[in-house]
Design an enzyme around this catalytic site. Structure first.
Site, PDB file in Angstrom:
ATOM      1  N   GLY A   9     109.641 177.800  52.837  1.00  0.00           N
ATOM      2  CA  GLY A   9     109.057 178.807  51.958  1.00  0.00           C
ATOM      3  C   GLY A   9     107.963 178.250  51.081  1.00  0.00           C
ATOM      4  O   GLY A   9     107.748 178.704  49.953  1.00  0.00           O
ATOM      5  N   ARG A  12     104.044 180.053  49.282  1.00  0.00           N
ATOM      6  CA  ARG A  12     103.793 180.940  48.138  1.00  0.00           C
ATOM      7  C   ARG A  12     104.940 180.833  47.138  1.00  0.00           C
ATOM      8  O   ARG A  12     105.983 180.236  47.416  1.00  0.00           O
ATOM      9  CB  ARG A  12     103.642 182.385  48.594  1.00  0.00           C
ATOM     10  CG  ARG A  12     104.866 182.938  49.299  1.00  0.00           C
ATOM     11  CD  ARG A  12     104.657 184.372  49.738  1.00  0.00           C
ATOM     12  NE  ARG A  12     105.859 184.948  50.315  1.00  0.00           N
ATOM     13  CZ  ARG A  12     106.005 186.238  50.606  1.00  0.00           C
ATOM     14  NH1 ARG A  12     105.022 187.073  50.359  1.00  0.00           N
ATOM     15  NH2 ARG A  12     107.139 186.678  51.124  1.00  0.00           N
ATOM     16  N   SER A 126     120.557 181.951  42.925  1.00  0.00           N
ATOM     17  CA  SER A 126     120.013 183.003  42.070  1.00  0.00           C
ATOM     18  C   SER A 126     121.049 183.403  41.027  1.00  0.00           C
ATOM     19  O   SER A 126     122.260 183.240  41.242  1.00  0.00           O
ATOM     20  CB  SER A 126     119.655 184.232  42.921  1.00  0.00           C
ATOM     21  OG  SER A 126     119.337 185.347  42.116  1.00  0.00           O
ATOM     22  N   TYR A 138     121.708 190.562  49.304  1.00  0.00           N
ATOM     23  CA  TYR A 138     120.965 189.437  48.733  1.00  0.00           C
ATOM     24  C   TYR A 138     121.870 188.595  47.846  1.00  0.00           C
ATOM     25  O   TYR A 138     121.931 187.367  47.966  1.00  0.00           O
ATOM     26  CB  TYR A 138     119.776 189.953  47.929  1.00  0.00           C
ATOM     27  CG  TYR A 138     119.044 188.880  47.155  1.00  0.00           C
ATOM     28  CD1 TYR A 138     118.136 188.045  47.790  1.00  0.00           C
ATOM     29  CD2 TYR A 138     119.274 188.707  45.789  1.00  0.00           C
ATOM     30  CE1 TYR A 138     117.461 187.050  47.083  1.00  0.00           C
ATOM     31  CE2 TYR A 138     118.611 187.719  45.085  1.00  0.00           C
ATOM     32  CZ  TYR A 138     117.702 186.895  45.734  1.00  0.00           C
ATOM     33  OH  TYR A 138     117.062 185.907  45.022  1.00  0.00           O
ATOM     34  N   THR A 141     124.284 186.492  49.844  1.00  0.00           N
ATOM     35  CA  THR A 141     123.705 185.311  50.477  1.00  0.00           C
ATOM     36  C   THR A 141     123.483 184.190  49.468  1.00  0.00           C
ATOM     37  O   THR A 141     123.681 183.012  49.778  1.00  0.00           O
ATOM     38  CB  THR A 141     122.368 185.625  51.177  1.00  0.00           C
ATOM     39  OG1 THR A 141     121.390 186.074  50.219  1.00  0.00           O
ATOM     40  CG2 THR A 141     122.532 186.697  52.246  1.00  0.00           C
ATOM     41  N   LYS A 142     123.071 184.557  48.265  1.00  0.00           N
ATOM     42  CA  LYS A 142     122.812 183.535  47.254  1.00  0.00           C
ATOM     43  C   LYS A 142     124.112 182.932  46.711  1.00  0.00           C
ATOM     44  O   LYS A 142     124.146 181.760  46.315  1.00  0.00           O
ATOM     45  CB  LYS A 142     121.965 184.120  46.117  1.00  0.00           C
ATOM     46  CG  LYS A 142     120.532 184.444  46.537  1.00  0.00           C
ATOM     47  CD  LYS A 142     119.818 183.210  47.080  1.00  0.00           C
ATOM     48  CE  LYS A 142     118.359 183.445  47.390  1.00  0.00           C
ATOM     49  NZ  LYS A 142     117.669 182.227  47.875  1.00  0.00           N
TER      50      LYS A 142
END
Length: 230
Positions: A9, A12, A126, A138, A141-142
């Site tokens: 990743g 950006r 996160s 989301y 997954t975190k």
């Protein structure tokens, strides 16, 4: 000989800021991207990869390893936010989010663990993993990344330190795509009343990778402006 970090990743956002931070500290960077490479700069070499695909990882990471000659650190910054409730998710989108955020971390770590004897790994979790999110896939997954980091810290000790960071609201393409009113509400819930810059997260990642954190493994570094207090 300069140390080498592999960053997913890296084209950006947090990943790019992290790549730049490592370069300023004298490291060489193998930067991995899915769709488009980041800006050209000395010290960063870009490679295309699908982190959810083991064959793609083997091909791209093997090429980077051959050209760089070593790997001293792995940083997983690749991530996708679905912006959906569970009922709004279709199976294809769910598989993409899980594949990138969760399987991508597992598979790149699997590759790196076969090459590294010493060094560090830093994964990006996160605050959603700690307090939940309107996007439960989301957040799930975190949370998995957080548990995986602690497990790998045990598995790879003492040679390889494994930690993760848990960013709060951070200025990025991801947050710019969110509902802006909701984004403002989240920022106001933090003690510092502002979103993090990608560089704020990059500094934490670099610290965990550096020798200054040489006696730290198995932790999650919260970089959230006081949004979550533990």
């Amino acid at each position: 000989m300069a140390k080498v970090v592999f960053i997913t990743g890296a084209s950006r956002g947090i990943g790019l800021a992290t790549a730049k931070k490592f370069v300023t500290e004298g490291w060489k960077v193998a930067g991995f991207y899915r769709n488009a490479a980041g800006p050209k700069m000395d010290g960063i070499t870009y490679y295309q990869v699908d982190v959810a695909d083991w064959g793609s990882i083997q091909k791209s990471f093997d090429k980077a390893f051959l050209e760089m000659g070593r790997i001293d650190c792995l940083v997983n910054c690749a991530g996708i936010f679905g912006y959906k409730t569970l009922q709004q998710y279709d199976i294809e989108t769910m598989e993409t989010v899980v594949g990138t955020n969760e399987m991508g971390t597992y598979l790149t770590a699997k590759w790196a663990a076969e090459k590294m004897k010493q060094g560090a790994m830093v994964f990006v979790s996160s605050t959603a993993a700690q307090v939940g999110s309107s996007d439960p896939v989301y957040a799930g997954t975190k949370a998995a990344v957080l548990g995986f980091a602690k497990s790998m810290a045990k598995a790879l000790a003492p040679g390889i330190r494994v930690n993760c960071v848990a960013p709060g609201v951070t200025e990025s393409d991801m947050t710019r795509s969110m509902n802006q009113e909701r984004l403002k509400q989240l920022v106001e819930l933090s003690l510092l009343k502002k979103a993090a810059r990608p560089e704020d997260i990059a500094n934490g990642i670099y610290f965990l990778a550096s020798e200054e954190a040489g006696h730290i493994t198995g932790i999650c570094l919260d970089i959230n402006g006081g949004y979550v207090l533990r």
